[in-house]
Design a protein around this motif. Structure first.
Motif, short mmCIF file in Angstrom:
data_model
loop_
_atom_site.label_atom_id
_atom_site.label_comp_id
_atom_site.label_asym_id
_atom_site.label_seq_id
_atom_site.Cartn_x
_atom_site.Cartn_y
_atom_site.Cartn_z
N UNK A 52 0.83 -1.21 0.00
CA UNK A 52 0.00 0.00 0.00
C UNK A 52 0.87 1.25 0.00
N UNK A 53 1.55 1.53 -1.10
CA UNK A 53 2.40 2.72 -1.16
C UNK A 53 1.58 3.99 -0.95
N UNK A 54 2.12 4.89 -0.15
CA UNK A 54 1.42 6.14 0.12
C UNK A 54 0.47 6.07 1.29
N UNK A 55 0.22 4.87 1.80
CA UNK A 55 -0.65 4.69 2.97
C UNK A 55 0.24 4.43 4.18
N UNK A 56 0.02 5.16 5.25
CA UNK A 56 0.80 4.96 6.47
C UNK A 56 0.28 3.73 7.21
N UNK A 57 1.15 2.77 7.42
CA UNK A 57 0.77 1.56 8.14
C UNK A 57 1.10 1.75 9.61
N UNK A 58 0.09 1.59 10.46
CA UNK A 58 0.24 1.78 11.89
C UNK A 58 0.04 0.45 12.60
N UNK A 59 1.02 0.02 13.37
CA UNK A 59 0.95 -1.24 14.09
C UNK A 59 0.19 -1.04 15.39
N UNK A 60 -0.79 -1.90 15.63
CA UNK A 60 -1.56 -1.83 16.87
C UNK A 60 -2.29 -3.13 17.12
N UNK A 61 -2.60 -3.36 18.38
CA UNK A 61 -3.28 -4.59 18.77
C UNK A 61 -2.42 -5.36 19.76
N UNK A 62 -2.75 -5.25 21.05
CA UNK A 62 -1.95 -5.91 22.06
C UNK A 62 -0.54 -5.39 22.14
N UNK A 63 -0.33 -4.16 21.72
CA UNK A 63 1.02 -3.59 21.67
C UNK A 63 1.55 -3.30 23.06
N UNK A 69 9.05 -1.27 14.49
CA UNK A 69 9.63 -0.13 13.76
C UNK A 69 10.49 -0.61 12.62
N UNK A 70 11.19 -1.72 12.83
CA UNK A 70 12.05 -2.25 11.78
C UNK A 70 11.25 -2.84 10.62
N UNK A 71 9.95 -3.08 10.84
CA UNK A 71 9.08 -3.56 9.75
C UNK A 71 8.64 -2.44 8.83
N UNK A 72 8.99 -1.20 9.17
CA UNK A 72 8.70 -0.07 8.29
C UNK A 72 7.42 0.66 8.60
N UNK A 73 6.84 0.47 9.79
CA UNK A 73 5.59 1.15 10.11
C UNK A 73 5.80 2.64 10.26
N UNK A 74 4.75 3.40 9.96
CA UNK A 74 4.81 4.86 10.09
C UNK A 74 4.45 5.31 11.49
N UNK A 75 3.76 4.44 12.24
CA UNK A 75 3.36 4.79 13.59
C UNK A 75 2.99 3.54 14.36
N UNK A 76 2.93 3.69 15.67
CA UNK A 76 2.49 2.60 16.55
C UNK A 76 1.34 3.11 17.40
N UNK A 77 0.45 2.18 17.75
CA UNK A 77 -0.79 2.52 18.44
C UNK A 77 -0.92 1.65 19.68
N UNK A 78 -1.08 2.29 20.83
CA UNK A 78 -1.27 1.57 22.08
C UNK A 78 -2.51 2.11 22.79
#
Length: 251
Positions: A174-185, A194-203
């Motif tokens: 999904x180029x151009x879409x910010x991928x945010x990691x979240x869920x049990x974070x 962060x090393x997976x290339x996410x643009x943000x993290x959600x807690x």
């Protein structure tokens, strides 16, 4: 140089937004009923949280349960999107699926269009309906064409730390879409994600609110929950601070 991921904290109140801001969050996602996975907050709550100063992204989810919505529910959420933005939201968090687990592109496009109708820049995030979809990576690939700017995901896993490979695949899909990691974070998960290339993290950074009522508790729900269980969540300042430190340590 790749930008350091942003920190988003899920909150349910102005107090939670203040805690997030004071401990280093970059923005908040606002909802009610965090114990149910989050539901749409009122316009008054959006206004109060927006007044705390951080960008507020409002979850628009009209009921708990699955993400398969009928026409009446979609119409309600379109109105909720407009209300949230009129009340000061910087973005909305939306989503819908078909019964076979595909992204409901018609419903999502309608919700996104309602957000863009505000006439000012508004972020539109696909919520964790993506993790209930039949193919989360393929679903992510649809988002650029729908005009969405961000997706919140655990990579289709129960917790984001276990979905790292799928999350990395979404970044590519999904180029151009910010991928945010979240869920049990947890803060300890941040470096790997962060090393997976996410643009943000959600807690959610949540803790059970302490009991303040003396005397015998009369259960209010059908499940007969105890006073300790029949409560709400508040934002834990130390978890937010730990997440901020973990992000700041990412090179």
């Amino acid at each position: 140089m790749t930008a350091r991921p942003a920190l988003e904290i899920a909150v349910t109140s102005p107090a939670g937004a203040r805690t997030a801001r004071e401990n280093g969050a970059d923005r908040v996602e606002l909802c009610t009923a965090l114990e149910l996975g989050g539901l749409t907050p009122s316009a008054a709550l959006v206004e109060a949280v927006a007044a705390e100063g951080l960008p507020v992204h409002v979850l628009v989810r009209c009921r708990p349960g699955d993400f398969v919505h009928d026409a009446e529910e979609i119409a309600l959420m379109v109105a909720e999107v407009r209300s949230a933005i009129a009340s000061g939201a910087a973005g909305v968090v939306i989503g819908a699926l078909t019964a076979d687990g595909a992204l409901d592109t018609v419903a999502v496009a309608r919700l996104a269009e309602a957000a863009r109708a505000a006439g000012r820049p508004v972020d539109v995030t696909l919520h964790r309906a993506i993790d209930q979809s039949a193919d989360p990576v393929a679903t992510a690939a649809l988002l650029p064409s729908l005009g969405l700017t961000r997706v919140l995901t655990s990579g289709g896993a129960p917790v984001a730390a276990d979905g790292r490979a799928a999350i990395a695949a979404m970044v590519t899909a999904a180029p151009g879409v910010q991928v945010m990691a979240g869920g049990g974070m947890r803060p300890a998960d941040i470096p790997a994600l962060a090393s997976a290339g996410v643009a943000s993290v959600h807690l959610s950074a949540k803790a059970r609110a302490p009991r303040r009522l003396d005397g015998t508790w009369i259960p209010l729900g059908a499940g007969g929950a105890s006073a300790e269980q029949d409560t709400h969540f508040v934002t834990d300042p130390e978890v937010v601070a730990q997440a901020r430190r973990a992000l700041d340590a990412v090179g």
